[in-house]
Design a protein around this motif. Structure first.
Motif, PDB file in Angstrom:
ATOM      1  N   MET A  66       0.750  -1.242  -0.019  1.00 44.36           N
ATOM      2  CA  MET A  66       0.108  -0.040  -0.114  1.00 44.36           C
ATOM      3  C   MET A  66       0.880   1.089   0.178  1.00 44.36           C
ATOM      4  SD  MET A  66      -3.622  -0.873   2.257  1.00 44.36           S
ATOM      5  CE  MET A  66      -2.468  -1.645   3.603  1.00 44.36           C
ATOM      6  N   ASN A  67       1.860   1.459   0.739  1.00 43.13           N
ATOM      7  CA  ASN A  67       2.569   2.507   0.862  1.00 43.13           C
ATOM      8  C   ASN A  67       3.544   2.667  -0.187  1.00 43.13           C
ATOM      9  OD1 ASN A  67       2.153   3.122   3.571  1.00 43.13           O
ATOM     10  ND2 ASN A  67       3.641   1.800   4.333  1.00 43.13           N
ATOM     11  N   ILE A  68       4.079   1.660  -1.079  1.00 41.00           N
ATOM     12  CA  ILE A  68       4.676   1.617  -2.436  1.00 41.00           C
ATOM     13  C   ILE A  68       3.901   2.389  -3.434  1.00 41.00           C
ATOM     14  CG2 ILE A  68       5.477   0.240  -4.189  1.00 41.00           C
ATOM     15  CD1 ILE A  68       6.684  -1.746  -1.825  1.00 41.00           C
ATOM     16  N   CYS A  69       2.698   1.463  -3.444  1.00 44.39           N
ATOM     17  CA  CYS A  69       1.644   2.107  -4.649  1.00 44.39           C
ATOM     18  C   CYS A  69       1.224   3.381  -4.237  1.00 44.39           C
ATOM     19  CB  CYS A  69       0.431   1.187  -4.422  1.00 44.39           C
ATOM     20  SG  CYS A  69       0.849  -0.619  -5.389  1.00 44.39           S
ATOM     21  N   PHE A  70       0.967   3.976  -3.000  1.00 47.67           N
ATOM     22  CA  PHE A  70       0.370   5.267  -2.740  1.00 47.67           C
ATOM     23  C   PHE A  70       1.789   6.287  -3.454  1.00 47.67           C
ATOM     24  CE2 PHE A  70      -3.197   3.877  -0.134  1.00 47.67           C
ATOM     25  CZ  PHE A  70      -4.027   4.629  -0.744  1.00 47.67           C
ATOM     26  N   ALA A  71       3.131   5.725  -3.128  1.00 50.36           N
ATOM     27  CA  ALA A  71       3.978   6.586  -3.294  1.00 50.36           C
ATOM     28  C   ALA A  71       4.145   6.760  -4.773  1.00 50.36           C
ATOM     29  CB  ALA A  71       5.139   6.150  -2.759  1.00 50.36           C
ATOM     30  N   PHE A  72       3.838   5.630  -5.539  1.00 47.53           N
ATOM     31  CA  PHE A  72       3.931   5.559  -6.944  1.00 47.53           C
ATOM     32  C   PHE A  72       3.096   6.444  -7.563  1.00 47.53           C
ATOM     33  CE2 PHE A  72       5.903   1.026  -7.450  1.00 47.53           C
ATOM     34  CZ  PHE A  72       7.211   1.676  -7.420  1.00 47.53           C
ATOM     35  N   ILE A  73       1.755   6.659  -7.178  1.00 46.14           N
ATOM     36  CA  ILE A  73       0.597   7.251  -7.575  1.00 46.14           C
ATOM     37  C   ILE A  73       0.918   8.842  -7.231  1.00 46.14           C
ATOM     38  CG2 ILE A  73      -1.861   8.043  -7.325  1.00 46.14           C
ATOM     39  CD1 ILE A  73      -2.060   4.678  -6.748  1.00 46.14           C
TER      40      ILE A  73
END
Length: 173
Positions: free
Chosen positions: A105-112
């Motif tokens: 979740m943290n990785i994906c939010f950061a990517f977005i």
């Protein structure tokens, strides 16, 4: 066959599928492919990620021991777009152990949130967050705000993934 040499030798769909088939013939050979995927050598990891993506389509069970590696590769600041895109694509199609949910979740939010993230990586991040929202519906309001803030200036891939999430958000409310 030396998998690393074969990967760097040629770049075509048929060649990638042949390497994947060869690698999937034993756990030791598959580990060699995954070592290429984990490499810091840009071209090797890029091309190996394509083979690993093919493996996920036909030999998904061989990837189960490497879920940790897929998540770890997403966290590397110098990972190339191909590795990130293929890792997210594969993870979207697998059962992800709960221990990785928070990190993903943290990785994906950061990517977005990062405007420099490749379009496909952003779209796959949205798909991953949609998948994880089934377990953690509390992420939907934050995700909705991010989407609404960016959707007008985004690509069709982003908009398609975002619309699926916004529909999900409306159903859950």
């Amino acid at each position: 066959m030396n998998i690393a040499e074969a990967i760097l030798e040629k770049y075509s769909t048929d060649h990638a599928i042949a390497i994947t088939t060869y690698a999937a013939s034993s756990r030791a050979k598959f580990k060699e492919l995954m070592d290429c995927f984990a490499s810091d050598h840009y071209r090797l990891s890029q091309r190996a990620s394509w083979c690993v993506n093919w493996a996920a389509k036909k030999y998904l069970e061989m990837l189960e021991p490497y879920i940790d590696l897929l998540v770890e590769r997403l966290q590397r600041p110098n990972a190339n777009d191909s590795v990130q895109r293929n890792a997210l694509r594969i993870l979207n199609d697998t059962n992800i152990p709960e221990q990785h949910h928070g990190n993903l979740m943290n990785i994906c939010f950061a990517f977005i949130e990062d405007p420099n993230t490749a379009t496909a990586v952003t779209a796959f991040s949205l798909h991953m967050l949609r998948k994880l929202s089934k377990f953690y519906p509390e992420i939907l309001p934050e995700l909705q705000l991010l989407i609404e803030d960016r959707i007008d200036n985004e690509t069709p891939a982003f908009k398609s993934a975002a619309k699926q999430i916004l529909k999900l958000k409306m159903i859950k409310v």
